[in-house]
Design an enzyme around this catalytic site. Structure first.
Site, short mmCIF file in Angstrom:
data_model
loop_
_atom_site.label_atom_id
_atom_site.label_comp_id
_atom_site.label_asym_id
_atom_site.label_seq_id
_atom_site.Cartn_x
_atom_site.Cartn_y
_atom_site.Cartn_z
CB ILE A 15 -1.03 0.16 1.10
CG1 ILE A 15 -2.11 0.73 0.89
CG2 ILE A 15 -0.33 0.27 2.47
CD1 ILE A 15 -2.94 0.90 -0.28
CB SER A 37 10.82 -0.38 5.26
OG SER A 37 9.80 -1.38 4.99
CE LYS A 91 -7.67 -1.82 6.02
NZ LYS A 91 -7.59 -2.89 4.85
CG ASP A 169 -6.78 -6.35 5.61
OD1 ASP A 169 -6.09 -5.50 6.41
OD2 ASP A 169 -6.61 -6.14 4.43
P1 NAP Z 1 2.58 -5.69 3.14
O1 NAP Z 1 2.67 -5.38 1.59
O2 NAP Z 1 2.81 -6.78 3.69
O3 NAP Z 1 3.47 -4.54 3.63
C1 NAP Z 1 3.44 -4.47 5.14
C2 NAP Z 1 5.02 -3.74 5.35
O4 NAP Z 1 5.15 -3.57 6.82
C3 NAP Z 1 6.20 -4.62 4.74
O5 NAP Z 1 6.71 -4.01 3.80
C4 NAP Z 1 6.99 -4.66 6.23
O6 NAP Z 1 8.38 -3.96 5.82
C5 NAP Z 1 6.59 -3.57 6.97
N1 NAP Z 1 6.79 -3.84 8.30
C6 NAP Z 1 6.63 -4.74 9.04
N2 NAP Z 1 6.96 -4.53 10.37
C7 NAP Z 1 7.55 -3.22 10.25
C8 NAP Z 1 8.17 -2.58 11.52
N3 NAP Z 1 8.49 -2.88 12.56
N4 NAP Z 1 8.75 -1.35 11.00
C9 NAP Z 1 8.67 -0.71 9.83
N5 NAP Z 1 7.91 -1.51 8.69
C10 NAP Z 1 7.41 -2.75 9.07
O7 NAP Z 1 1.37 -5.09 3.47
P2 NAP Z 1 0.32 -3.81 2.82
O8 NAP Z 1 -0.88 -4.70 2.06
O9 NAP Z 1 0.98 -2.90 2.47
O10 NAP Z 1 -0.78 -3.61 4.17
C11 NAP Z 1 -0.17 -2.86 5.20
C12 NAP Z 1 -1.41 -2.15 5.58
O11 NAP Z 1 -1.93 -1.28 5.03
C13 NAP Z 1 -2.47 -3.23 6.47
O12 NAP Z 1 -2.73 -2.62 7.71
C14 NAP Z 1 -3.59 -3.01 5.25
O13 NAP Z 1 -4.89 -3.37 5.84
C15 NAP Z 1 -3.27 -1.69 4.76
N6 NAP Z 1 -3.63 -1.47 3.40
C16 NAP Z 1 -3.67 -2.57 2.51
C17 NAP Z 1 -4.15 -2.30 1.00
C18 NAP Z 1 -3.72 -3.05 -0.09
O14 NAP Z 1 -4.36 -3.07 -1.12
N7 NAP Z 1 -2.63 -3.79 0.00
C19 NAP Z 1 -4.94 -1.34 0.85
C20 NAP Z 1 -5.24 -0.38 1.92
C21 NAP Z 1 -4.99 -0.42 3.24
P3 NAP Z 1 9.41 -4.91 5.00
O15 NAP Z 1 9.08 -5.53 3.71
O16 NAP Z 1 10.56 -4.01 4.71
O17 NAP Z 1 9.84 -6.03 5.96
#
Ligand code: NAP
Length: 309
Positions: A15, A37, A91, A169
């Site tokens: 995201i 990150s 969120k 989610d």
């Molecule tokens: P994701 O691709 O799995 O990314 C999560 C990121 O969090 C990873 O890149 C990871 O970094 C990072 N992370 C984990 N622990 C951390 C820490 N202690 N300090 C700093 N960074 C850390 O997940 P995502 O889809 O982007 O979703 C993230 C959030 O956004 C969720 O709450 C989700 O509900 C929300 N969201 C997602 C979407 C969507 O379409 N994907 C849409 C709206 C909202 P590394 O990769 O560097 O380890």
């Protein structure tokens, strides 16, 4: 024009890359100065492995967008608020209701902005739907939120761990729209949650809610869906039917398309964040997260076959 607010992104995942980076780049109220990150970085942007390292090195950072997984959001938010930063929480705003309340108190004590963001509320059809429904009596609501988890969340093991919410989610997006467009409060009546035997969060859910006058709201959430996604909300009223489709980007009233202003959800979200910072206000509506917590508190649990990605 005022200097842009310096901002850092914490959590450089899907995201952050898909939405936060382009929205920050497209909004002159912000200037990205760093990322934090554990495993990812951008070329030509100072990068740190976590929030503590970021804040120690970049003392001029004024705002932080927390795009991490929800389970680690609280610790990062707390550090950023204590540092005096304005904070945007992706969120869901945390892993527990108590965490978010503590952050609200801390932001108020520090006099900084806290935004518990609900990106789906900025979809094109939401505000026109809210305006139309404000003067109608609601008879019944049906929410269908179905997508293929393998397509939309590949490799996201965190979604199945406690605090990851599973099908809630995406389901919380539906609740964020619902609680914005339906006048008054919405309460949970009952829920059935389907947990794969190898997961800590549900893969599907049937949720029944009531509006303030007792009109029934039924939600069907499904991660096992294949084919075209359904992100639809249908509201039957005393003056006809309102239909939001494609995550509330499209609006129909009584079978006719309604023309709605076009913008991306995240460009509106960042405009809102900038306005809140300018006014030193916070926006921390907990209604969608409270309903999810209520579903986990009161929902009947049914074990289903394991989920193997
Ligand atoms: P994701 O691709 O799995 O990314 C999560 C990121 O969090 C990873 O890149 C990871 O970094 C990072 N992370 C984990 N622990 C951390 C820490 N202690 N300090 C700093 N960074 C850390 O997940 P995502 O889809 O982007 O979703 C993230 C959030 O956004 C969720 O709450 C989700 O509900 C929300 N969201 C997602 C979407 C969507 O379409 N994907 C849409 C709206 C909202 P590394 O990769 O560097 O380890």
């Amino acid at each position: 024009m005022a200097n842009p607010t310096t901002i850092a992104i914490v959590g450089l995942g899907k995201i952050a890359r898909d939405q936060h980076l382009p929205s920050i780049a497209g909004n002159s109220a912000f200037r990205l100065i760093a990322t934090a990150s554990p495993h990812h970085r951008l070329e030509q942007v100072p990068a740190y492995k976590d929030t503590a390292e970021l804040l120690a090195a970049r003392t001029n950072v004024e705002a932080v967008a927390l795009c991490t997984t929800p389970q680690v959001r609280y610790d990062a938010a707390r550090l950023a608020l204590e540092h005096g930063c304005h904070v945007l929480l992706e969120k869901p705003p945390g892993a527990t209701l108590g965490e978010v309340r503590a952050l609200v108190d801390l932001a108020a004590a520090r006099g900084v902005t806290l935004l518990a963001s609900w990106h789906s509320r900025f979809a094109n059809g939401v505000e026109p739907a809210r305006a139309w429904l404000a003067s109608r009596r609601i008879k019944r609501v049906s929410v269908t939120w179905q997508e293929d988890v393998r397509v939309w969340h590949p490799g996201q093991t965190w979604i199945w761990k406690a605090g990851g919410l599973g099908v809630f989610d995406p389901g919380i997006n539906a609740l964020s729209i619902l609680t914005r467009i339906i006048p008054g409060s919405v309460v949970l009546r009952n829920a059935t949650l389907y947990f794969p035997s190898n997961c800590e969060c549900p893969i599907a859910a049937a949720v029944n809610l009531d509006d303030q006058h007792g009109a029934s709201i039924h939600m069907d959430l499904n991660f096992r869906h294949t084919g075209t996604e359904s992100w639809d909300i249908e509201v039957q009223t005393d003056e006809g039917t309102l239909l939001l489709t494609k995550g509330a980007s499209l609006l129909q009233i009584n079978g006719r398309d309604v023309a709605v202003a076009q913008a991306t959800e995240y460009s509106r979200l960042y405009a809102h964040f900038a306005a809140l910072i300018g006014e030193r206000r916070s926006d921390t509506d907990m209604a969608p997260f409270t309903l999810v917590a209520d579903a986990f508190l009161c929902g009947r649990r049914v074990e289903v076959e394991p989920f193997i990605e």
